[in-house]
Design an enzyme around this catalytic site. Sequence first.
Site, PDB file in Angstrom:
ATOM      1  N   HIS A  90       0.803  -1.224   0.000  1.00  0.00           N
ATOM      2  CA  HIS A  90       0.000   0.000   0.000  1.00  0.00           C
ATOM      3  C   HIS A  90       0.832   1.268   0.000  1.00  0.00           C
ATOM      4  O   HIS A  90       0.314   2.343   0.310  1.00  0.00           O
ATOM      5  CB  HIS A  90      -0.976  -0.006   1.179  1.00  0.00           C
ATOM      6  CG  HIS A  90      -2.247  -0.723   0.860  1.00  0.00           C
ATOM      7  ND1 HIS A  90      -3.426  -0.079   0.590  1.00  0.00           N
ATOM      8  CD2 HIS A  90      -2.504  -2.031   0.718  1.00  0.00           C
ATOM      9  CE1 HIS A  90      -4.365  -0.956   0.317  1.00  0.00           C
ATOM     10  NE2 HIS A  90      -3.828  -2.154   0.396  1.00  0.00           N
ATOM     11  N   ASP A 152      -7.762   3.130   9.694  1.00  0.00           N
ATOM     12  CA  ASP A 152      -9.129   3.052   9.192  1.00  0.00           C
ATOM     13  C   ASP A 152      -9.294   1.822   8.301  1.00  0.00           C
ATOM     14  O   ASP A 152     -10.292   1.125   8.360  1.00  0.00           O
ATOM     15  CB  ASP A 152      -9.464   4.327   8.420  1.00  0.00           C
ATOM     16  CG  ASP A 152     -10.956   4.437   8.126  1.00  0.00           C
ATOM     17  OD1 ASP A 152     -11.752   4.101   9.017  1.00  0.00           O
ATOM     18  OD2 ASP A 152     -11.314   4.868   7.019  1.00  0.00           O
ATOM     19  N   GLU A 263     -13.598  10.599  13.247  1.00  0.00           N
ATOM     20  CA  GLU A 263     -12.781  10.720  12.035  1.00  0.00           C
ATOM     21  C   GLU A 263     -13.560  11.495  10.985  1.00  0.00           C
ATOM     22  O   GLU A 263     -14.784  11.377  10.896  1.00  0.00           O
ATOM     23  CB  GLU A 263     -12.397   9.344  11.503  1.00  0.00           C
ATOM     24  CG  GLU A 263     -11.444   9.403  10.320  1.00  0.00           C
ATOM     25  CD  GLU A 263     -10.912   8.032   9.942  1.00  0.00           C
ATOM     26  OE1 GLU A 263      -9.694   7.815  10.095  1.00  0.00           O
ATOM     27  OE2 GLU A 263     -11.699   7.190   9.509  1.00  0.00           O
TER      28      GLU A 263
END
Length: 333
Positions: A90, A152, A263
């Site tokens: 990622h 997240d 968030e």
Amino acid sequence: MLAYVEHFVHGNDAESRQDDDVANLSKALDLQASIHDCGPTGTASKDFGGMRSVKPLAMVRPSAAADVARVVKAAVASPTLTVAARGNGHSVNGQAMAEQGLVLDMRAMEHPFQVLWIEGAPYVDVSGGALWEDVLKRCALEFGLAPRSWTDYLGLTVGGTLSYAGVSGQTFRYGPQTSNVTELEVVTGKGETLCCSQTQNSELFFGALGGLGQFGIITRARVVLQQAPDMVRWIRVIYSEFEDYAGDAEMLVEEEECFDYVEGFVLVNSDDPANGWPTVPLGPEQVFDPVHIPSTAGPVLYCLELALHYRNADHPSRVDTEMDRLLGQATIH
């Protein structure tokens, strides 16, 4: 020993000589390994960002920290060989790639999992190549525990996020993931495997946490845990005005008794399936209804995602009262 080395097939004779380099490297490292063809467009040649693509010499699948150290030492002894650690791929700009070098597939490492209680507080020792989603599932299902802070998106490796920061909706309360680790095992740029903490090899400890992999490769971490909630009340609130959105976010995180998760993010004010209303699911039976968007709204909208943890013994009316109290000071009431 190393699980195996995966090499990349090239299109001409000059490049195919590199295959011999891989075989020689396997022998030099004493690898009990097999070599697998996977082509120049394989996993190790790209990442999530999609902006770069380079051909590595080989992808190495280590089984333990000793294997990682052996490969790093080989790179140290070579004037040209480079090494990059790859978690779940990622990175966004090729950080986990090594052009004509070795890519370490950290997901291949053995995944030790041990919950520890130290002075009455729970911790878990996990591999740097473990996914956070797997760590969370095992901690919650087997022990009723959970990491205090996570990302997240949970399909990331422990070592990967600790090399950056690891930020999500719990950060305002507990800090990023890098603030919720008490011990690391790190393979340094010299190929040494060292245990480090705030009191042992502290410079390496603080350098590796958030160090972008420049101070070593994280092969094990001791993560702080807490009791997992039985239930979660989860809501999303959409704003058309940035001032209201930012003001509520600041107010909520400054409250002493607040939501357990806060968030925010931005979305496009359209039906764009990638960036618009469809990206904000509100519940299994609900869809985003744009009829409630004010006519004065601009091209983007703002969303706060909020969660309140509670126990099975808590009466629903008490949870409702607490939610009303927490939202009562916001502009959305």
